[in-house]
Design a protein around this motif. Structure first.
Motif, PDB file in Angstrom:
ATOM      1  N   ASN A 228      77.611  30.643  42.236  1.00 23.93           N
ATOM      2  CA  ASN A 228      78.134  31.324  43.434  1.00 23.93           C
ATOM      3  C   ASN A 228      77.198  31.191  44.636  1.00 23.93           C
ATOM      4  O   ASN A 228      77.140  32.081  45.492  1.00 23.93           O
ATOM      5  N   LEU A 231      78.342  31.423  48.652  1.00 26.32           N
ATOM      6  CA  LEU A 231      78.764  32.649  49.332  1.00 26.32           C
ATOM      7  C   LEU A 231      78.058  32.773  50.677  1.00 26.32           C
ATOM      8  O   LEU A 231      76.879  32.439  50.805  1.00 26.32           O
ATOM      9  N   SER A 299      79.688  38.883  40.013  1.00 22.24           N
ATOM     10  CA  SER A 299      79.537  37.508  40.522  1.00 22.24           C
ATOM     11  C   SER A 299      78.585  37.436  41.706  1.00 22.24           C
ATOM     12  O   SER A 299      78.809  36.694  42.675  1.00 22.24           O
TER      13      SER A 299
END
Length: 352
Positions: A228, A231, A299
């Motif tokens: 992730n 982001l 997450s």
């Protein structure tokens, strides 16, 4: 062949504007090239300038990288370059420019983060612009009245330096400041005789860095959330408050990076209850396994760094959003912003 010198200050969005204009001009049938005679030192030996790499790839420029960016500006650049060689340095810039501009209709020249940079060598923006016969466009990200003062000072400096100034662009203006820009800042500049070439609203996708870009600056160890790292991070908050006030504090900001010690499980849990893009844990203090479990559930990437909080914040000053050559969405948005908010036809007419 005509050239457009785009200058601005830190985080003004110069490169995004250079990219957007280049893509638009090329779409209109013009052959476009790019030149960045002076780059900014990254602190990493041998690392190439990201902006030059981007534009070289996007515009498919065949000129060697070393000809596109010749000099590097840093806090101690006079140790590397000698003022008595200033004419030789300018001759090198002219020679590289002549090679880059071959078979081109327009060359976009990008300046550094300070229009007066390398003035001691005679390689500042006004001097290079005059010597190359380039028209200048000043881009600024005015977030308050002091930045407006800075913009006026830079514009007046260029005017007194007899630069061929096309005007200024208010770039990436936050939504709350759009009306102030239109109704306060623009009239001030127009009254003093400066042209406004565009007011571009903020686009987070082009201004906010990703977790990956933060990690590239900080280094450290990714404890969680490696999948992730793309982001966006819109705000940076330090978690040094009491548990009672933490949740209320964190709820004020979305898509944020929270900087705190790995031993502050209470702060970390509060951050994970709100919109958080990344946790940056300082002092090499490993968090409780339950913290990592919750971060995985949410997450949210977790980065462990060896620095104290102050040092970490200082390093984060070097983080910026960079458009990559493979970022098709970033390229598309840069061109769309030019089409929708910049007087690109007027700029093009001035260059013809």
């Amino acid at each position: 062949m005509k050239s457009l010198y785009i200058i601005g200050t830190v985080e003004s969005g110069k490169t995004a504007l250079c990219l957007g204009l280049a893509l638009k001009f090329r779409e209109e049938g013009y052959r476009v090239s790019y030149f960045k005679p002076v780059s900014i030192a990254t602190g990493i030996a041998g690392m190439k300038d990201d902006d030059t790499e981007l534009m070289r790839d996007v515009l498919d420029i065949k000129v060697p990288f070393e000809k596109m960016t010749l000099f590097t500006m840093g806090h101690n650049y006079l140790t590397r370059y000698e003022p008595e060689n200033s004419e030789k340095y300018m001759a090198d810039i002219k020679s590289a420019y002549n090679e880059i501009s071959k078979d081109c209709d327009i060359v976009i020249i990008e300046g550094t983060t300070n229009p007066q940079a390398m003035l001691a060598l005679g390689l500042d923006a006004s001097t290079i612009s005059r010597r190359l016969g380039a028209k200048m466009l000043m881009v600024s990200r005015v977030n308050d009245d002091f930045r407006m003062d800075e913009l006026i000072l830079n514009l007046q400096y260029m005017k007194k330096a007899e630069v061929d100034l096309l005007g200024t662009v208010f770039n990436f203006v936050p939504t709350p400041l759009l009306e102030r820009t239109r109704n306060v800042y623009v009239p001030i500049l127009e009254k003093t005789g400066f042209n406004i070439r565009g007011i571009v609203p903020e686009r987070k996708e082009l201004t906010a860095p990703t977790v990956r870009e933060i990690y590239e600056v900080l280094g450290g160890e990714i404890l969680e959330g490696e999948s992730n790292l793309d982001l966006l991070v819109e705000n940076f908050l330090v978690g040094a408050m009491t548990t009672d006030s933490a949740l209320r504090y964190f709820r004020r900001s979305k898509n944020k990076a929270v900087i705190t010690g790995g031993d502050r499980a209470d702060i970390i849990h509060s951050a994970l209850e709100t919109s958080t893009s990344v946790l940056i844990l300082t002092g090499n203090l490993y968090p409780d396994v339950r913290v990592l479990s919750k971060a995985s559930e949410k997450s949210v990437p977790v980065i462990l760094v060896p620095y104290d909080t102050y040092t970490t914040i200082e390093k984060l000053h070097g983080v910026s959003c960079k458009i990559k050559a493979t970022d098709e969405e970033g390229k598309k948005q840069s061109k769309e912003l030019v089409e929708n908010y910049i007087e690109w036809k007027g700029i093009l007419k001035e260059l013809e």
